[in-house]
Scaffold this motif. Structure first.
Motif, PDB file in Angstrom:
ATOM      1  N   ALA A 284       0.876  -1.328   0.203  1.00 53.38           N
ATOM      2  CA  ALA A 284       0.145  -0.052   0.355  1.00 53.38           C
ATOM      3  C   ALA A 284       0.805   1.395   0.014  1.00 53.38           C
ATOM      4  CB  ALA A 284      -0.952  -0.085   1.270  1.00 53.38           C
ATOM      5  N   GLY A 285       0.526   2.007  -1.017  1.00 57.94           N
ATOM      6  CA  GLY A 285       1.029   3.276  -0.971  1.00 57.94           C
ATOM      7  C   GLY A 285       2.650   3.270  -1.631  1.00 57.94           C
ATOM      8  N   THR A 286       2.983   2.415  -2.367  1.00 56.76           N
ATOM      9  CA  THR A 286       4.274   2.158  -3.032  1.00 56.76           C
ATOM     10  C   THR A 286       3.808   2.144  -4.438  1.00 56.76           C
ATOM     11  OG1 THR A 286       4.412  -0.240  -3.150  1.00 56.76           O
ATOM     12  CG2 THR A 286       5.238   0.708  -1.051  1.00 56.76           C
ATOM     13  N   ASP A 287       5.139   2.533  -5.234  1.00 59.84           N
ATOM     14  CA  ASP A 287       4.818   2.249  -6.631  1.00 59.84           C
ATOM     15  C   ASP A 287       4.681   0.904  -7.259  1.00 59.84           C
ATOM     16  OD1 ASP A 287       5.516   5.105  -6.777  1.00 59.84           O
ATOM     17  OD2 ASP A 287       7.741   4.735  -7.074  1.00 59.84           O
ATOM     18  N   SER A 288       4.850  -0.009  -6.302  1.00 64.21           N
ATOM     19  CA  SER A 288       4.703  -1.430  -6.473  1.00 64.21           C
ATOM     20  C   SER A 288       3.257  -1.986  -6.117  1.00 64.21           C
ATOM     21  CB  SER A 288       5.790  -2.378  -6.042  1.00 64.21           C
ATOM     22  OG  SER A 288       6.944  -1.932  -6.661  1.00 64.21           O
ATOM     23  N   SER A 289       2.308  -1.177  -5.782  1.00 67.70           N
ATOM     24  CA  SER A 289       1.106  -1.459  -5.081  1.00 67.70           C
ATOM     25  C   SER A 289       0.358  -2.393  -6.168  1.00 67.70           C
ATOM     26  CB  SER A 289       0.242  -0.228  -4.765  1.00 67.70           C
ATOM     27  OG  SER A 289      -0.880  -0.414  -4.132  1.00 67.70           O
ATOM     28  N   PRO A 290      -0.039  -3.439  -5.963  1.00 71.50           N
ATOM     29  CA  PRO A 290      -1.066  -4.274  -6.706  1.00 71.50           C
ATOM     30  C   PRO A 290      -2.505  -3.842  -6.852  1.00 71.50           C
ATOM     31  CG  PRO A 290      -0.970  -5.360  -4.773  1.00 71.50           C
ATOM     32  CD  PRO A 290       0.086  -4.243  -4.526  1.00 71.50           C
ATOM     33  N   GLY A 291      -3.113  -4.006  -8.149  1.00 66.44           N
ATOM     34  CA  GLY A 291      -4.673  -3.599  -8.319  1.00 66.44           C
ATOM     35  C   GLY A 291      -5.568  -4.248  -7.296  1.00 66.44           C
ATOM     36  N   CYS A 292      -5.499  -4.157  -5.886  1.00 66.44           N
ATOM     37  CA  CYS A 292      -6.280  -4.562  -5.159  1.00 66.44           C
ATOM     38  C   CYS A 292      -7.656  -4.043  -5.229  1.00 66.44           C
ATOM     39  CB  CYS A 292      -5.848  -4.605  -3.486  1.00 66.44           C
ATOM     40  SG  CYS A 292      -4.154  -5.104  -3.535  1.00 66.44           S
TER      41      CYS A 292
END
Length: 292
Positions: A284-292
């Motif tokens: 959460a909140g990172t550039d790698s955040s998945p499309g949850c």
């Protein structure tokens, strides 16, 4: 006058050279093994001296093809090749001929729920949308075999998505399961290179109940993170009761062979929903955040 455009290359492609070589006139000199092009000489490539080259080829082939498929990251699934899907679990018990065999079959049936959880988790992670550059993330990646691995590839297929299978040559043939995307089905000779490809793109790993192979893969990953060779990522051990029964993690701490903080390298979970929620919170909140 327009600027001249130089040719892209001046050497003939290797494929053309190979085709030309195949047309060579036969003579005592041209029919000897020494005259074969090195990259067409299987006997030469399989020499003991060429092992470093074979290592390089086995590292390079999947890397290039996965890059071409625009697979930027994967969600790796580890787990037993022996746990049946629930619909087939009772057949194991019926086939048991001794009390010992029945007990083993009942233990496997109790773990068959993880087939469904693996399949469900794969469906969830496979629906993450590609990024702005068209690169795919959290692509399901399994060992390509049966059971938990099959469930993972099957879950991706359920939602019309591709998945990876990293198979291995074994004395008793283990064919890829039918749900692996054919164009993403790879086969390895070296376990070490196979394990490297499991982790090169991994951004989350689900570890289901399993045996020696699962232990090997999971604990190597924990060691790599513990020693700082790999950055931390979500590592999800499915089945707290199973793992605490077969591995006394607290005893490792008490014996002083691992630090208390090492137990934070992974988390236990029971369901796909719980696992995916954890991954979403982690990123959460990172550039790698998945499309949850």
């Amino acid at each position: 006058m327009t600027d001249p455009v130089p040719p892209k290359r001046v050497f003939h492609p290797a494929r053309e050279e190979a085709e030309l070589a195949a047309q060579a006139t036969e003579s005592p000199q041209t029919t000897t093994p020494t005259y074969r092009l090195a990259f067409q000489d299987l006997d030469f490539l399989l020499r003991e001296d060429l092992r470093p080259v074979r290592f390089q080829l086995e590292l390079l082939k999947p890397e290039l093809l996965l890059d071409e498929a625009k697979i930027a990251s994967t969600f790796v699934f580890y787990g037993s090749a022996r746990i049946p899907e629930p619909a087939k679990a009772d057949a194991l018990i019926e086939a048991a001929g001794t009390d010992h065999q029945r007990r083993i079959a009942e233990n496997l049936r109790a773990k068959s729920k993880y087939y469904d959880e693996s399949r469900k988790l794969a469906r969830m992670v496979s629906q993450v949308a590609p990024d702005a550059e068209g690169r795919r993330h959290f692509v399901v990646c399994s060992g390509g075999g049966p059971s938990i691995m099959e469930a993972a590839n099957r879950g991706a297929q359920d939602v019309g998505k591709e998945s990876i299978g990293l198979n291995i040559v074994l004395p008793h043939e283990q064919l890829p399961n039918e749900y692996v995307t054919p164009a993403l089905s790879f086969r390895f000779h070296y376990f070490a290179l196979r394990k490297m490809h499991f982790l090169l793109r991994a951004r989350a790993v689900a570890v289901f109940p399993g045996g020696f192979g699962t232990f090997d893969e999971a604990f190597e990953l924990l060691t790599l993170i513990q020693t700082g060779k790999v950055k931390p990522m979500p590592i999800l051990f499915f089945g707290r009761d199973y793992w605490n029964r077969v591995v006394n993690f607290e005893a490792l701490v008490d014996e002083g062979v691992i630090a208390p903080a090492d137990l934070d390298l992974f988390t236990f979970c029971e369901t796909a929903d719980e696992a995916w929620a954890y991954v979403c919170r982690y990123y959460a909140g990172t550039d790698s955040s998945p499309g949850c």
